[in-house]
Design a protein around this motif. Structure first.
Motif, PDB file in Angstrom:
ATOM      1  N   VAL A 237       3.921  -1.829  11.934  1.00 18.67           N
ATOM      2  CA  VAL A 237       3.255  -1.776  10.631  1.00 18.67           C
ATOM      3  C   VAL A 237       3.299  -3.139   9.944  1.00 18.67           C
ATOM      4  CG1 VAL A 237       3.287  -0.721   8.341  1.00 18.67           C
ATOM      5  CG2 VAL A 237       3.748   0.682  10.358  1.00 18.67           C
ATOM      6  N   ILE A 238       4.449  -3.791   9.953  1.00 18.40           N
ATOM      7  CA  ILE A 238       4.599  -5.085   9.282  1.00 18.40           C
ATOM      8  C   ILE A 238       3.703  -6.141   9.932  1.00 18.40           C
ATOM      9  CG2 ILE A 238       6.226  -6.978   8.854  1.00 18.40           C
ATOM     10  CD1 ILE A 238       8.407  -4.752   8.604  1.00 18.40           C
ATOM     11  N   LYS A 239       3.661  -6.167  11.253  1.00 25.30           N
ATOM     12  CA  LYS A 239       2.826  -7.151  11.954  1.00 25.30           C
ATOM     13  C   LYS A 239       1.342  -6.909  11.704  1.00 25.30           C
ATOM     14  CE  LYS A 239       6.166  -8.170  15.624  1.00 25.30           C
ATOM     15  NZ  LYS A 239       6.526  -7.979  17.062  1.00 25.30           N
ATOM     16  N   LEU A 240       0.927  -5.648  11.664  1.00 21.86           N
ATOM     17  CA  LEU A 240      -0.481  -5.343  11.396  1.00 21.86           C
ATOM     18  C   LEU A 240      -0.867  -5.737   9.968  1.00 21.86           C
ATOM     19  CD1 LEU A 240      -0.767  -1.890  13.186  1.00 21.86           C
ATOM     20  CD2 LEU A 240      -2.058  -3.960  13.764  1.00 21.86           C
ATOM     21  N   ALA A 241       0.029  -5.474   9.019  1.00 26.83           N
ATOM     22  CA  ALA A 241      -0.253  -5.857   7.633  1.00 26.83           C
ATOM     23  C   ALA A 241      -0.396  -7.378   7.518  1.00 26.83           C
ATOM     24  CB  ALA A 241       0.850  -5.356   6.716  1.00 26.83           C
ATOM     25  N   ALA A 242       0.458  -8.119   8.220  1.00 28.73           N
ATOM     26  CA  ALA A 242       0.379  -9.576   8.195  1.00 28.73           C
ATOM     27  C   ALA A 242      -0.889 -10.074   8.881  1.00 28.73           C
ATOM     28  CB  ALA A 242       1.616 -10.167   8.863  1.00 28.73           C
ATOM     29  N   ARG A 243      -1.208  -9.495  10.031  1.00 28.42           N
ATOM     30  CA  ARG A 243      -2.378  -9.934  10.797  1.00 28.42           C
ATOM     31  C   ARG A 243      -3.669  -9.742  10.001  1.00 28.42           C
ATOM     32  NH1 ARG A 243      -3.256  -6.486  15.961  1.00 28.42           N
ATOM     33  NH2 ARG A 243      -1.172  -7.327  16.388  1.00 28.42           N
ATOM     34  N   HIS A 244      -3.762  -8.619   9.298  1.00 25.63           N
ATOM     35  CA  HIS A 244      -4.994  -8.316   8.548  1.00 25.63           C
ATOM     36  C   HIS A 244      -4.902  -8.723   7.082  1.00 25.63           C
ATOM     37  CE1 HIS A 244      -6.673  -6.218  11.978  1.00 25.63           C
ATOM     38  NE2 HIS A 244      -5.563  -5.516  12.098  1.00 25.63           N
ATOM     39  N   ARG A 245      -3.804  -9.425   6.731  1.00 23.33           N
ATOM     40  CA  ARG A 245      -3.599  -9.926   5.371  1.00 23.33           C
ATOM     41  C   ARG A 245      -3.728  -8.810   4.331  1.00 23.33           C
ATOM     42  NH1 ARG A 245      -3.016 -15.097   5.080  1.00 23.33           N
ATOM     43  NH2 ARG A 245      -3.567 -15.217   2.859  1.00 23.33           N
ATOM     44  N   LEU A 246      -3.002  -7.742   4.603  1.00 17.15           N
ATOM     45  CA  LEU A 246      -2.992  -6.594   3.707  1.00 17.15           C
ATOM     46  C   LEU A 246      -1.686  -6.576   2.906  1.00 17.15           C
ATOM     47  CD1 LEU A 246      -4.257  -3.807   6.141  1.00 17.15           C
ATOM     48  CD2 LEU A 246      -5.499  -4.683   4.154  1.00 17.15           C
ATOM     49  N   PRO A 247      -1.736  -6.761   1.594  1.00 18.29           N
ATOM     50  CA  PRO A 247      -0.524  -6.550   0.800  1.00 18.29           C
ATOM     51  C   PRO A 247      -0.070  -5.097   0.965  1.00 18.29           C
ATOM     52  CG  PRO A 247      -2.233  -7.635  -0.487  1.00 18.29           C
ATOM     53  CD  PRO A 247      -2.891  -7.151   0.768  1.00 18.29           C
ATOM     54  N   ALA A 248       1.215  -4.908   1.221  1.00 15.47           N
ATOM     55  CA  ALA A 248       1.708  -3.550   1.480  1.00 15.47           C
ATOM     56  C   ALA A 248       2.981  -3.277   0.698  1.00 15.47           C
ATOM     57  CB  ALA A 248       1.950  -3.346   2.972  1.00 15.47           C
ATOM     58  N   LEU A 249       3.026  -2.104   0.094  1.00 15.92           N
ATOM     59  CA  LEU A 249       4.235  -1.632  -0.572  1.00 15.92           C
ATOM     60  C   LEU A 249       4.873  -0.547   0.288  1.00 15.92           C
ATOM     61  CD1 LEU A 249       5.057  -0.902  -4.192  1.00 15.92           C
ATOM     62  CD2 LEU A 249       5.363   0.950  -2.548  1.00 15.92           C
ATOM     63  N   TYR A 250       6.181  -0.657   0.445  1.00 14.54           N
ATOM     64  CA  TYR A 250       6.931   0.273   1.291  1.00 14.54           C
ATOM     65  C   TYR A 250       7.951   1.033   0.444  1.00 14.54           C
ATOM     66  CZ  TYR A 250       5.063  -2.947   4.786  1.00 14.54           C
ATOM     67  OH  TYR A 250       4.229  -3.738   5.555  1.00 14.54           O
ATOM     68  N   SER A 251       8.284   2.229   0.904  1.00 15.97           N
ATOM     69  CA  SER A 251       9.277   3.026   0.176  1.00 15.97           C
ATOM     70  C   SER A 251      10.700   2.709   0.621  1.00 15.97           C
ATOM     71  CB  SER A 251       9.009   4.520   0.389  1.00 15.97           C
ATOM     72  OG  SER A 251       9.245   4.877   1.750  1.00 15.97           O
ATOM     73  N   ASP A 252      10.830   1.898   1.666  1.00 13.12           N
ATOM     74  CA  ASP A 252      12.138   1.655   2.279  1.00 13.12           C
ATOM     75  C   ASP A 252      12.444   0.159   2.301  1.00 13.12           C
ATOM     76  OD1 ASP A 252      14.431   1.528   3.864  1.00 13.12           O
ATOM     77  OD2 ASP A 252      13.720   3.040   5.276  1.00 13.12           O
ATOM     78  N   HIS A 253      13.579  -0.202   1.751  1.00 11.93           N
ATOM     79  CA  HIS A 253      14.079  -1.582   1.718  1.00 11.93           C
ATOM     80  C   HIS A 253      14.071  -2.215   3.113  1.00 11.93           C
ATOM     81  CE1 HIS A 253      17.747  -4.297   0.436  1.00 11.93           C
ATOM     82  NE2 HIS A 253      16.804  -4.978   1.040  1.00 11.93           N
ATOM     83  N   ALA A 254      14.301  -1.427   4.165  1.00 14.43           N
ATOM     84  CA  ALA A 254      14.407  -1.969   5.521  1.00 14.43           C
ATOM     85  C   ALA A 254      13.145  -2.714   5.938  1.00 14.43           C
ATOM     86  CB  ALA A 254      14.697  -0.846   6.514  1.00 14.43           C
ATOM     87  N   PHE A 255      11.986  -2.285   5.459  1.00 12.11           N
ATOM     88  CA  PHE A 255      10.739  -2.963   5.804  1.00 12.11           C
ATOM     89  C   PHE A 255      10.708  -4.395   5.257  1.00 12.11           C
ATOM     90  CE2 PHE A 255       9.444   1.354   6.582  1.00 12.11           C
ATOM     91  CZ  PHE A 255       8.422   1.282   7.522  1.00 12.11           C
ATOM     92  N   ILE A 256      11.303  -4.597   4.093  1.00  9.43           N
ATOM     93  CA  ILE A 256      11.259  -5.915   3.455  1.00  9.43           C
ATOM     94  C   ILE A 256      12.206  -6.877   4.172  1.00  9.43           C
ATOM     95  CG2 ILE A 256      11.350  -7.133   1.252  1.00  9.43           C
ATOM     96  CD1 ILE A 256       9.332  -4.705   1.608  1.00  9.43           C
ATOM     97  N   THR A 257      13.331  -6.393   4.572  1.00  8.75           N
ATOM     98  CA  THR A 257      14.259  -7.205   5.354  1.00  8.75           C
ATOM     99  C   THR A 257      13.607  -7.695   6.636  1.00  8.75           C
ATOM    100  OG1 THR A 257      16.089  -5.883   4.473  1.00  8.75           O
ATOM    101  CG2 THR A 257      16.560  -7.249   6.395  1.00  8.75           C
TER     102      THR A 257
END
Length: 328
Positions: A237-257
């Motif tokens: 999910v993180i790599k796809l958001a970066a590749r397509h330049r999609l700002p993304a909000l996550y419910s879990d701190h682990a995604f931000i780390t």
């Protein structure tokens, strides 16, 4: 963290010498733990370690007076069902579960063994308990969040990425809380000037196809609610958001780390620590039916400035001032 090191931290560091254990003459209790994480996932390891440490503070040490049986489901429904039956067959005193994806199969396997769940978004709607105040059966635990948080997610995403016009809500159709969360997001959308749509996914392939298709028109953003399989596919999910330049909000701190942009949600390790208190009370004779389901008491706002810079976003000072953690 290597698996061997994790096991040593979980049980070995606080355990007594064998001779001392034998002298105690205590009855060895048994706790089952059924997780949706993979065994080598450091996020799952940290959370179950927090549970074990909190248990130790209540006097329960793995290998001394309690045996903790851990099963890692790796977001595989068939494996989780098999492990649920396996744990029930061990006749534990209580079982800890994480999320709806493990709690549901375990309740299908037993309506007798006490269950304490964490990270369940809608325990009443899922049929796990009768009411939050009086669960009524053999399960109780800790809600992940309430429906209204969906509106907060959309507000924060719009604040950090004000140019977005379209938002996709990425979730799992099998999770009972999904429609309620999306309803809260829909209610907030008109005032924020965005169009929202749900995207239901079940595996990595669906996640990639859905995000790629959504990203094509541009001016989009994501809200990622978590839960299996999305949590298990964090890197995807993180790599796809970066590749397509999609700002993304996550419910879990682990995604931000791991490189995500922004997260807002409850402190999940805190839920595991609080679950240890319920397990302690059950081991001492209390019944799940009499222990109310608890709502989160501690929320975290986490922002990754490196990711914001890569997306060309200037994070407002007012948002940074409210953050509990900023990763630079």
């Amino acid at each position: 963290m290597r698996r061997r090191d994790f096991i040593m931290l979980l049980g070995g560091a606080a355990a007594w010498p064998l001779a001392a254990r034998a002298q105690q003459g205590e009855r060895m209790r048994r706790i089952g733990v059924l997780l949706s994480y993979a065994a080598d996932d450091p996020v799952g390891q940290r959370r179950v370690l927090g549970f074990a440490q909190a248990l130790a503070q209540s006097g329960w040490t793995d290998g001394r007076n309690v045996r903790i049986e851990i099963r890692w489901g790796a977001a595989d429904p068939e494996r989780i069902r098999r492990y649920a039956a396996e744990l029930v067959a061990l006749a534990p005193d209580v079982i800890l579960t994480t999320g709806s994806g493990t709690t549901g199969p375990l309740l299908q396997a037993t309506r007798v063994v006490p269950i304490v769940f964490v990270q369940v978004a809608e325990p009443v709607g899922a049929g796990f308990v009768e009411t939050l105040a009086r669960p009524g059966g053999n399960a109780t635990g800790f809600m992940l969040y309430e429906y209204g948080i969906g509106g907060k997610w959309l507000e924060l995403l719009k604040e950090i990425a004000p140019r977005i016009e379209r938002v996709a809500f990425l979730g799992n159709p099998a999770i009972a809380a999904g429609p309620g969360q999306f309803g809260a997001i829909q209610a907030s959308a008109p005032s924020l000037g965005v169009q929202v749509r749900p995207i239901n996914v079940r595996d990595a392939g669906e996640i990639e196809r859905a995000i790629t298709s959504f990203a094509r028109p541009g001016n989009g953003g994501l809200i990622v609610a978590g839960g299996a399989p999305v949590a298990f596919q964090r890197d995807v999910v993180i790599k796809l958001a970066a590749r397509h330049r999609l700002p993304a909000l996550y419910s879990d701190h682990a995604f931000i780390t791991d490189g995500g942009l922004i997260a807002y949600g409850p402190d999940r390790i805190d839920q595991y620590r609080r679950a240890a208190d319920y397990v302690d009370r059950i081991l001492k004779g209390e019944k799940p039916a009499d222990l109310p389901v608890q709502v989160p008491t501690k929320y975290e706002l986490v922002i990754n400035l490196k990711t914001a810079k890569a997306l060309g976003l200037d994070v407002p000072d007012s948002l940074l001032a409210r953050a509990d953690e900023v990763i630079e």
